[in-house]
Write an enzyme that holds these catalytic residues in place. Structure first.
Site, PDB file in Angstrom:
ATOM      1  N   LYS A 171       3.372  -6.826   2.361  1.00  0.00           N
ATOM      2  CA  LYS A 171       1.818  -6.529   2.337  1.00  0.00           C
ATOM      3  C   LYS A 171       0.531  -7.715   2.157  1.00  0.00           C
ATOM      4  CE  LYS A 171       0.454  -4.863  -1.333  1.00  0.00           C
ATOM      5  NZ  LYS A 171       0.202  -5.884  -2.249  1.00  0.00           N
ATOM      6  N   PRO A 226       9.502 -12.960  -0.498  1.00  0.00           N
ATOM      7  CA  PRO A 226       9.004 -13.708  -2.223  1.00  0.00           C
ATOM      8  C   PRO A 226       9.333 -12.253  -3.478  1.00  0.00           C
ATOM      9  CG  PRO A 226       7.937 -15.193  -1.111  1.00  0.00           C
ATOM     10  CD  PRO A 226       8.003 -13.192  -0.089  1.00  0.00           C
ATOM     11  N   GLY A 244       5.889 -10.923  -6.196  1.00  0.00           N
ATOM     12  CA  GLY A 244       4.799 -12.406  -5.103  1.00  0.00           C
ATOM     13  C   GLY A 244       4.099 -11.658  -5.131  1.00  0.00           C
ATOM     14  N   GLY A 245       3.521 -10.496  -5.628  1.00  0.00           N
ATOM     15  CA  GLY A 245       2.583  -9.425  -4.803  1.00  0.00           C
ATOM     16  C   GLY A 245       1.965  -8.980  -3.609  1.00  0.00           C
ATOM     17  N   ALA A 253       4.755  -6.765  -2.611  1.00  0.00           N
ATOM     18  CA  ALA A 253       5.099  -5.692  -1.933  1.00  0.00           C
ATOM     19  C   ALA A 253       6.284  -5.368  -1.661  1.00  0.00           C
ATOM     20  CB  ALA A 253       3.991  -4.347  -1.594  1.00  0.00           C
ATOM     21  N   GLY A 254       7.484  -6.356  -1.787  1.00  0.00           N
ATOM     22  CA  GLY A 254       8.966  -6.826  -1.985  1.00  0.00           C
ATOM     23  C   GLY A 254       9.527  -5.466  -2.165  1.00  0.00           C
ATOM     24  N   GLY A 255       9.090  -5.249  -3.108  1.00  0.00           N
ATOM     25  CA  GLY A 255      10.551  -3.710  -3.433  1.00  0.00           C
ATOM     26  C   GLY A 255       9.751  -2.385  -2.558  1.00  0.00           C
ATOM     27  N   SER A 256       8.861  -2.676  -2.750  1.00  0.00           N
ATOM     28  CA  SER A 256       8.471  -1.194  -2.004  1.00  0.00           C
ATOM     29  C   SER A 256       8.933  -1.746  -0.383  1.00  0.00           C
ATOM     30  CB  SER A 256       6.425  -1.330  -2.223  1.00  0.00           C
ATOM     31  OG  SER A 256       6.250  -0.971  -2.843  1.00  0.00           O
ATOM     32  N   ALA A 257       9.080  -2.383  -0.057  1.00  0.00           N
ATOM     33  CA  ALA A 257       9.477  -3.063   1.402  1.00  0.00           C
ATOM     34  C   ALA A 257      10.734  -2.384   1.407  1.00  0.00           C
ATOM     35  CB  ALA A 257       9.321  -4.334   1.777  1.00  0.00           C
ATOM     36  N   ASP A 263       3.308   1.184  -2.921  1.00  0.00           N
ATOM     37  CA  ASP A 263       3.190   0.940  -1.695  1.00  0.00           C
ATOM     38  C   ASP A 263       3.957   1.464  -0.932  1.00  0.00           C
ATOM     39  OD1 ASP A 263       0.918  -0.911  -2.703  1.00  0.00           O
ATOM     40  OD2 ASP A 263       2.387  -2.132  -4.006  1.00  0.00           O
TER      41      ASP A 263
HETATM   42  O1  C5P Z   1       3.022   2.634  -8.005  1.00  0.00           O
HETATM   43  P1  C5P Z   1       3.703   1.512  -8.386  1.00  0.00           P
HETATM   44  O2  C5P Z   1       4.590   1.584  -9.214  1.00  0.00           O
HETATM   45  O3  C5P Z   1       4.258   0.284  -7.779  1.00  0.00           O
HETATM   46  O4  C5P Z   1       2.875   0.712  -9.635  1.00  0.00           O
HETATM   47  C1  C5P Z   1       3.005  -0.261 -10.757  1.00  0.00           C
HETATM   48  C2  C5P Z   1       2.450  -0.489 -11.884  1.00  0.00           C
HETATM   49  O5  C5P Z   1       0.763  -1.104 -11.411  1.00  0.00           O
HETATM   50  C3  C5P Z   1       1.947   0.565 -12.009  1.00  0.00           C
HETATM   51  O6  C5P Z   1       2.979   1.291 -13.565  1.00  0.00           O
HETATM   52  C4  C5P Z   1       0.512   0.717 -12.905  1.00  0.00           C
HETATM   53  O7  C5P Z   1       0.491  -0.076 -14.375  1.00  0.00           O
HETATM   54  C5  C5P Z   1       0.331  -0.529 -12.064  1.00  0.00           C
HETATM   55  N1  C5P Z   1      -0.821   0.211 -10.667  1.00  0.00           N
HETATM   56  C6  C5P Z   1      -1.880   0.587 -11.030  1.00  0.00           C
HETATM   57  N2  C5P Z   1      -3.180   1.350 -10.426  1.00  0.00           N
HETATM   58  C7  C5P Z   1      -2.127   0.717  -8.733  1.00  0.00           C
HETATM   59  C8  C5P Z   1      -1.485   0.882  -8.334  1.00  0.00           C
HETATM   60  C9  C5P Z   1      -0.424   0.281  -9.264  1.00  0.00           C
HETATM   61  O8  C5P Z   1      -2.366   0.511 -12.594  1.00  0.00           O
HETATM   62  N3  C5P Z   1      -2.605   1.823  -8.101  1.00  0.00           N
END
Ligand code: C5P
Length: 313
Positions: A15, A107, A110-111, A113-117, A149
């Site tokens: 994404k 990647p 990389g920003g 969301a590969g882990g979420s995918a 994500d």
């Molecule tokens: O939800 P996820 O585990 O992907 O988020 C990783 C980290 O990114 C969170 O621990 C938090 O530090 C930050 N985050 C946030 N606000 C969001 C999504 C992520 O601060 N809406």
């Protein structure tokens, strides 16, 4: 009727955030977002193979012809696909295990969301192997606990995201958009980038984030120039502070004819909007020729969300 499979493969998209507005830090440490998520054709695949001994394991390989740093993907319990399998197994009361195999094209760190995918694809593949009977809405609720994500990786398309990113609402965006991913060396940690943003904003009052209506109009009518003009990411100043060399990449993309460019999510990937498919191909070649990134990947969206590709009985 037992419709469980011996093995199943699912695919889930990368994404980008066409718009990412970030509110103040909440008491739970997260930040409220107002975002437009957009799924890309670049996708990871996860195969789950039944393990009747009850083990959960994972292996990772790079997709053919892709320069993905698979060495940096954890293979322990912190791997998001493994966490997804554990969560579904607990939720559905399953005893059987799985061997997971991830083919990575997105990647790492990389920003994008590969882990979420990977978590989304693992939920679908494990669900098929274990025949849990969970619906997609249940999988999305489980997924939201794994990462903000994950619900979007299941959903795909172009959608508005709110809350910490897990609340989704449809956006009308019928036109295909063409993009180039400028892949940087190494990754950036999402919590580090959010923390950097908090420190940059320490002295300011941060208003609640809001997606500009003009961007939604531009998406609805397919006005690529207007979409390009509204690309925006509140995390960008923080990512640029941590990786100043990305300034040069963004400027190069603009000079080489991109309609717009931003850091993708928490970075360090930079994403450029191109006028059309040919312009995206040309831009990606030019970025590589100018040695602006490790790899420049032309792609398009909106792609569908995670889906099952195959199952073997
Ligand atoms: O939800 P996820 O585990 O992907 O988020 C990783 C980290 O990114 C969170 O621990 C938090 O530090 C930050 N985050 C946030 N606000 C969001 C999504 C992520 O601060 N809406």
């Amino acid at each position: 009727m037992d419709v469980s499979a011996q093995a199943a493969t699912a695919r889930a998209p990368a994404k980008i955030n066409i718009y990412l507005g970030v509110g103040p830090r909440r008491r739970d440490g997260y930040h409220d977002l107002a975002t437009v998520f957009h799924a890309l054709d670049v996708a990871d695949e996860v195969t789950a193979e039944r393990d009747d001994k009850g083990q959960l394991s994972v292996e990772v390989e790079a997709g053919a012809g892709v320069a993905v740093d698979v060495e940096s993907v954890p293979l322990d319990e912190s791997n998001l696909a493994v966490r997804a399998a554990h969560a579904l197994r607990r939720y559905a009361g399953v005893e059987c295990g799985v061997r997971l195999r991830i083919v990575k094209r997105i990647p790492v760190a990389g920003g994008l969301a590969g882990g979420s995918a990977d978590a989304a694809a693992a939920l679908l593949a494990c669900d098929a192997v274990w025949d849990t009977g969970c619906g997609r809405a249940e999988l999305a609720t489980l997924g939201a606990r794994l990462g903000s994500d994950v619900p979007f990786a299941l959903h795909g398309g172009t959608v508005l995201g709110s809350g910490r990113g897990e609340r989704l609402a449809p956006v009308m965006s019928p036109s295909r958009l063409h993009w180039v991913l400028g892949v940087a060396a190494g990754g950036l940690s999402t919590p580090t980038v959010y923390a950097e943003l908090d420190s940059l904003r320490a002295a300011s009052v941060v208003p609640p984030p809001r997606v500009p209506p003009a961007l939604l109009t531009a998406l609805r009518v397919g006005d690529v120039d207007a979409v390009g003009a509204h690309l925006s990411n509140d995390l960008q100043p923080a990512a640029l502070r941590l990786r100043p060399e990305l300034h040069e990449v963004l400027a190069a993309g603009q000079d080489l004819g991109a309609v717009g460019g931003i850091v993708s999510g928490s970075g360090p990937t930079v994403v450029f909007l191109a006028a059309d498919e040919r312009a995206a191909r040309n831009l990606s070649r030019a970025l590589v020729d100018e040695q602006m990134c490790v790899e420049a990947v032309p792609t398009s969206g909106a792609a569908t969300g995670a889906r099952l590709l195959a199952r073997a009985r």
